[in-house]
Motif scaffolding. Structure first.
Motif, PDB file in Angstrom:
ATOM      1  N   TYR A 165       0.835  -1.206   0.000  1.00 43.14           N
ATOM      2  CA  TYR A 165       0.000   0.000   0.000  1.00 43.14           C
ATOM      3  C   TYR A 165       0.866   1.252   0.000  1.00 43.14           C
ATOM      4  O   TYR A 165       0.546   2.242  -0.669  1.00 43.14           O
ATOM      5  N   SER A 169       0.706   4.065  -2.921  1.00 41.99           N
ATOM      6  CA  SER A 169       0.438   5.471  -2.618  1.00 41.99           C
ATOM      7  C   SER A 169       1.523   6.370  -3.194  1.00 41.99           C
ATOM      8  O   SER A 169       1.233   7.418  -3.800  1.00 41.99           O
ATOM      9  N   SER A 192      -6.180  15.385   0.423  1.00 40.71           N
ATOM     10  CA  SER A 192      -5.325  14.389   1.077  1.00 40.71           C
ATOM     11  C   SER A 192      -4.306  15.049   1.997  1.00 40.71           C
ATOM     12  O   SER A 192      -3.985  14.518   3.071  1.00 40.71           O
ATOM     13  N   PRO A 251      -5.040   6.387  -2.099  1.00 38.13           N
ATOM     14  CA  PRO A 251      -3.657   6.575  -1.641  1.00 38.13           C
ATOM     15  C   PRO A 251      -3.576   7.687  -0.603  1.00 38.13           C
ATOM     16  O   PRO A 251      -4.390   8.616  -0.604  1.00 38.13           O
TER      17      PRO A 251
END
Length: 503
Positions: A165, A169, A192, A251
């Protein structure tokens, strides 16, 4: 950024576990046993959206069933095909490709059928006479082609199996910051940046991040940018997973090297990402991709060409990732009993009927360069790879018009209702002739990185004028028999993909 799958056996190991391989081997042994009585070939048909997968399969089947004009398809040209017909498909759990509905749309309504939204399958059986007297003694002269239709967007998920992950991202943000994507991703990146990855998990926050990320991917896919590398693929085509937690992730920036705190947003996103890999990507690879014998990859290169070098470089990136995750090569008699490998891959640039034939060689040269670069990076050892510029259904014919002292090559067809040329809006009934423009003579110019900073060309002077035309009105014989769908180089594609199996 890691753009490509690893090569060789390391690459395959990243896609499957020992259990996966055991299940694939059992399935292959069972299939090989069936092939002794009834030979079959599994043909994968993929491509990114609007590349023409549904039209290709419909034309493929229609021309074989109706004895279409296929001069480069040797078995048909030599009269060795006795008949071709549809049979019940072998996989009961896979939706059937709705051939009859699509042909009704193309032939009777003269509209393009709906695009591929999920996996489907169709079995076409060909009865033929072998060209070899020896083969005629020992072969039934029968081949079942199992056509497997699936979205290319889903195939672009396969490289995620080799990424954590954190790596996913990092790569997603690096792509999003490219000049061609930066303005489209700005809102999502800003959102984000305002959220701490170590904050407590919150379903509504996760949903907002997912929606912002998915909106950016969808905007990048539109004609203006025509970008291709947009994983996760189910964010664009969710199928029956729409709204599930396995799709509600995105992400996160600046994750560092530490382990995610239990109960944090980071931990939630990471868990859902891993669930996506386990429950969505792996079964797709194991049950469909690992079972293929041949593959055609359809690409809409002209839309990317019109959007500039950045779109072409992105298409090359996507094609590399697609090719890198097939199982290419030829095995021995023993290994073939347990593992299927794709020994022929055709990359087809579709919609060649939108260009005059004088530009077809240039289109094919561009796609050949694109494919050579992608195949080299993907390390396709042992597989035959070819390219073709084609139109599975030809919607136009060619002509010339006088403009002053100059004679221009044009294409003639019926634009779809609502299409606009020079301020004129078409009604879907009026035929017109247009000069589509010329492709660049220098192949390298379309990939020059210097142009990639400009995410689009001057919209008043595109490389080619892309107009969507209605499917053609089929000709009928004096006896009232409807002829098969017209095409450009569909016969060459058929010869490469299945011709050797009908020898």
């Amino acid at each position: 950024m890691r753009q490509y799958c690893r090569s060789g056996e390391q690459r395959l190991a990243s896609l499957t576990t020992f259990t996966d391989e055991a299940r694939i081997a059992l399935d292959t042994v069972s299939s090989r046993a069936s092939d002794l009585l009834s030979p079959s070939l599994r043909l994968g048909v993929t491509g990114l959206s609007r590349a023409g997968k549904t039209v290709f399969i419909s034309a493929f089947v229609h021309n074989l069933i109706h004895g279409g004009r296929l001069p480069l398809f040797e078995a048909q040209k030599s009269g060795r095909i006795a008949r071709a017909f549809l049979e019940e498909q072998p996989d009961d759990a896979v939706p059937r490709f709705q051939y009859e509905d699509h042909i009704h749309a193309l032939v009777d309504e003269r509209i393009w059928p709906d695009s591929t939204r999920a996996i489907s399958e169709l079995r076409l059986t060909i009865e033929y006479e072998s060209a070899s007297g020896w083969n005629r003694m020992f072969s039934r002269g029968r081949l079942s082609v199992d056509i497997v239709d699936y979205p290319g967007e889903w195939l672009l998920d396969l490289p995620l199996l080799g990424k954590s992950y954190r790596e996913f991202s990092h790569d997603a943000f690096e792509l999003a910051e490219l000049p061609v994507r930066a303005d489209l991703s700005e809102a999502w990146r800003k959102l984000s940046g305002e959220i701490a990855a170590d904050a407590d998990a919150d379903e509504m926050v996760a949903r907002k991040l997912f929606e912002g990320f998915a909106a950016y991917l969808k905007a990048a896919k539109l004609d203006e940018r025509a970008l291709s590398t947009l994983p996760p693929g189910r964010f664009l085509m969710p199928g029956d997973l729409d709204g599930s937690p396995a799709l509600t992730f995105a992400p996160l920036p600046n994750l560092g090297d530490g382990k995610a705190r239990p109960g944090s947003l980071h931990a939630m996103m990471e868990r859902r990402y891993e669930a996506y890999k386990t429950h969505v990507i792996k079964p797709f690879f194991r049950e469909h991709i690992a079972r293929l014998d041949r593959q055609i990859v359809l690409i809409d290169a002209m839309q990317a060409l019109n959007s500039g070098a950045a779109a072409m470089l992105d298409l090359e990136r996507a094609l590399t990732e697609i090719l890198a995750c097939f199982r290419p090569g030829r095995g021995s008699f023993l290994t073939d009993l347990f593992t299927r490998r794709i020994d022929r891959i055709l990359v087809a640039a579709t919609k060649a009927d939108h260009l005059h034939h004088e530009s077809h060689d240039r289109l094919q040269a561009i796609v050949r360069r694109l494919t050579q670069r992608a195949a080299g990076r993907a390390n396709l050892t042992g597989a035959d790879v070819d390219v073709v510029a084609m139109a599975a259904v030809r919607a136009t014919r060619e002509g010339t018009v006088k403009q002053g002292r100059e004679t221009l090559p044009v294409i003639i067809g019926t634009p779809l209702k609502g299409e606009t040329i020079g301020g004129e809006i078409f009604d879907g009934k009026t035929e017109t002739a247009i000069f589509p423009g010329d492709l660049p003579a220098k192949v390298d110019s379309v990939f020059e990185a210097g142009d990639a900073k400009n995410h689009r060309q001057d919209q008043d002077d595109p490389a080619i004028r892309i107009v969507r035309f209605r499917p053609p009105r089929l000709e009928r014989t004096a006896e009232g028999v409807t002829l098969s769908l017209p095409h450009i180089r569909l016969d060459r594609a058929l010869q490469f993909l299945i011709g050797d199996r009908l020898a």
